[in-house]
Motif scaffolding. Sequence first.
Motif, PDB file in Angstrom:
ATOM      1  N   TYR A  66       0.846  -1.198   0.000  1.00  0.00           N
ATOM      2  CA  TYR A  66       0.000   0.000   0.000  1.00  0.00           C
ATOM      3  C   TYR A  66       0.875   1.239   0.000  1.00  0.00           C
ATOM      4  O   TYR A  66       1.618   1.477   0.945  1.00  0.00           O
ATOM      5  CB  TYR A  66      -0.945  -0.006   1.208  1.00  0.00           C
ATOM      6  CG  TYR A  66      -2.006   1.076   1.133  1.00  0.00           C
ATOM      7  CD1 TYR A  66      -3.011   1.012   0.165  1.00  0.00           C
ATOM      8  CD2 TYR A  66      -2.000   2.158   2.003  1.00  0.00           C
ATOM      9  CE1 TYR A  66      -3.985   2.003   0.081  1.00  0.00           C
ATOM     10  CE2 TYR A  66      -2.970   3.150   1.929  1.00  0.00           C
ATOM     11  CZ  TYR A  66      -3.967   3.062   0.969  1.00  0.00           C
ATOM     12  OH  TYR A  66      -4.929   4.045   0.887  1.00  0.00           O
ATOM     13  N   LYS A 115     -13.445   7.149   0.507  1.00  0.00           N
ATOM     14  CA  LYS A 115     -12.715   8.404   0.368  1.00  0.00           C
ATOM     15  C   LYS A 115     -12.626   8.871  -1.075  1.00  0.00           C
ATOM     16  O   LYS A 115     -12.633  10.059  -1.358  1.00  0.00           O
ATOM     17  CB  LYS A 115     -11.294   8.214   0.907  1.00  0.00           C
ATOM     18  CG  LYS A 115     -10.409   9.419   0.679  1.00  0.00           C
ATOM     19  CD  LYS A 115      -8.989   9.210   1.172  1.00  0.00           C
ATOM     20  CE  LYS A 115      -8.191  10.497   1.029  1.00  0.00           C
ATOM     21  NZ  LYS A 115      -6.776  10.329   1.347  1.00  0.00           N
ATOM     22  N   SER A 156      -0.966   6.180  -2.700  1.00  0.00           N
ATOM     23  CA  SER A 156      -1.003   7.064  -3.852  1.00  0.00           C
ATOM     24  C   SER A 156      -1.734   6.239  -4.915  1.00  0.00           C
ATOM     25  O   SER A 156      -1.216   5.234  -5.396  1.00  0.00           O
ATOM     26  CB  SER A 156       0.434   7.364  -4.269  1.00  0.00           C
ATOM     27  OG  SER A 156       0.473   8.359  -5.249  1.00  0.00           O
TER      28      SER A 156
HETATM   29  P1  AHM Z   1      -5.439   7.094   2.818  1.00  0.00           P
HETATM   30  O1  AHM Z   1      -4.315   7.988   3.182  1.00  0.00           O
HETATM   31  O2  AHM Z   1      -6.688   7.345   3.595  1.00  0.00           O
HETATM   32  O3  AHM Z   1      -5.065   5.642   2.804  1.00  0.00           O
HETATM   33  O4  AHM Z   1      -5.848   7.485   1.317  1.00  0.00           O
HETATM   34  C1  AHM Z   1      -5.053   7.156   0.219  1.00  0.00           C
HETATM   35  C2  AHM Z   1      -5.741   7.600  -1.024  1.00  0.00           C
HETATM   36  C3  AHM Z   1      -4.985   7.263  -2.274  1.00  0.00           C
HETATM   37  O5  AHM Z   1      -5.444   6.062  -2.851  1.00  0.00           O
HETATM   38  C4  AHM Z   1      -5.253   8.439  -3.171  1.00  0.00           C
HETATM   39  O6  AHM Z   1      -4.180   8.659  -4.053  1.00  0.00           O
HETATM   40  C5  AHM Z   1      -5.384   9.565  -2.198  1.00  0.00           C
HETATM   41  O7  AHM Z   1      -5.854   9.004  -1.003  1.00  0.00           O
HETATM   42  C6  AHM Z   1      -6.403  10.580  -2.657  1.00  0.00           C
HETATM   43  O8  AHM Z   1      -6.306  11.682  -1.842  1.00  0.00           O
HETATM   44  P2  AHM Z   1      -5.881  13.079  -2.484  1.00  0.00           P
HETATM   45  O9  AHM Z   1      -6.749  13.267  -3.691  1.00  0.00           O
HETATM   46  O10 AHM Z   1      -6.182  14.034  -1.404  1.00  0.00           O
HETATM   47  O11 AHM Z   1      -4.419  13.021  -2.834  1.00  0.00           O
END
Ligand code: AHM
Length: 336
Positions: A245, A275, A248
């Motif tokens: 993991y 998310k 990104s």
């Molecule tokens: P997390 O930190 O809750 O595990 O989230 C990770 C995810 C990634 O898959 C993605 O790239 C990123 O959060 C998206 O967030 P942002 O658009 O703010 O960079």
Amino acid sequence: HAADVHKTDLMTITRFVLNEQSKYPESRGDFSILLNHIVLGCKFVCSAVNKAGLAKLIGLAGETNIQGEEQKKLDVLSNEVFIKALISSGRTCILVSEEDEEATFVEPSKRGKYCVVFDPLDGSSNIDCGVSIGTIFGIYMIKDGSEPVLEDVLQPGKNMLAAGYCMYGSSCTFVLSTGTGVNGFTLDPSLGEFILTHPDIKIPKKGKIYSVNEGNAKNWDGPTAKYVEKCKFPKDGSSSKSLRYIGSMVADIHRTLLYGGIFLYPADKKSPNGKLRVLYEVFPMSFLMEQAGGQAFTGKHRALDLVPNNIHERSPIFLGSYDDVEEIKALYAAEE
Ligand code: AHM
Ligand code: MG
């Protein structure tokens, strides 16, 4: 021939897309022009990301984006670059960016028929430590001759004409699907051109890797918890999966496409919709996954069938190898 040290017949991304489009007699090159402008934006961001440490471009710009996070200078810069590149292509009418609360409607004199949804620089929390980040995009088309309206981008992901991402990593990689498979291109910095290096990417039918933020485990629902437990302690005699993991999305999805396995950003008690954003994260990646022979599932339905109600909507997402997603689908089905 293997003996050829220098390849002399280079398939650039422009040549590749022009070839593909020439199969459609009605094509007037608009898509190729649009794509060229997206590619230009990616090259610019790639060069800025590579120089970030040197140029002291990283750090806070004193602005907050709509999700309430502190915005890094590179996010602001990347967003500006893409908005300007897309408008100046003359082929777009509606732009949706993660960085902008409202959609941008292109003024009539510069309008074209394409709508572009994008996250200009995803994974930006990784900038300061030099981990891979990326740009994600999806492309829709408005109905012929009609005035652009927000509904033109609030369409299910299966209506996208094309989707892709560019990963700014140890090399700069552009992965694209126009609905006829998935192809990967690598930037040759000395030429400034993306060259076809990963033709017709197919995801392995089953993988040995799962990818999820396990720190959220205490808030997971039953099926997600069961699935991850199975990855670690399989009861059918199969070997356990490895956990990878990066945090990104572009980098985690890129690895999943090439090596197989599953990427999960599930719902949890704190975030019932997960998310990741439907339009410019979930849809483009789901489009690529299906085109590569994998699957994308929301916990309820096929991800590409979702109809978003607003441009920054979120959804839980499970995507990757066909068989691995099949397993999580079975666990959710058993729950009902
Ligand atoms: P997390 O930190 O809750 O595990 O989230 C990770 C995810 C990634 O898959 C993605 O790239 C990123 O959060 C998206 O967030 P942002 O658009 O703010 O960079
Ligand atoms: Mg993002």
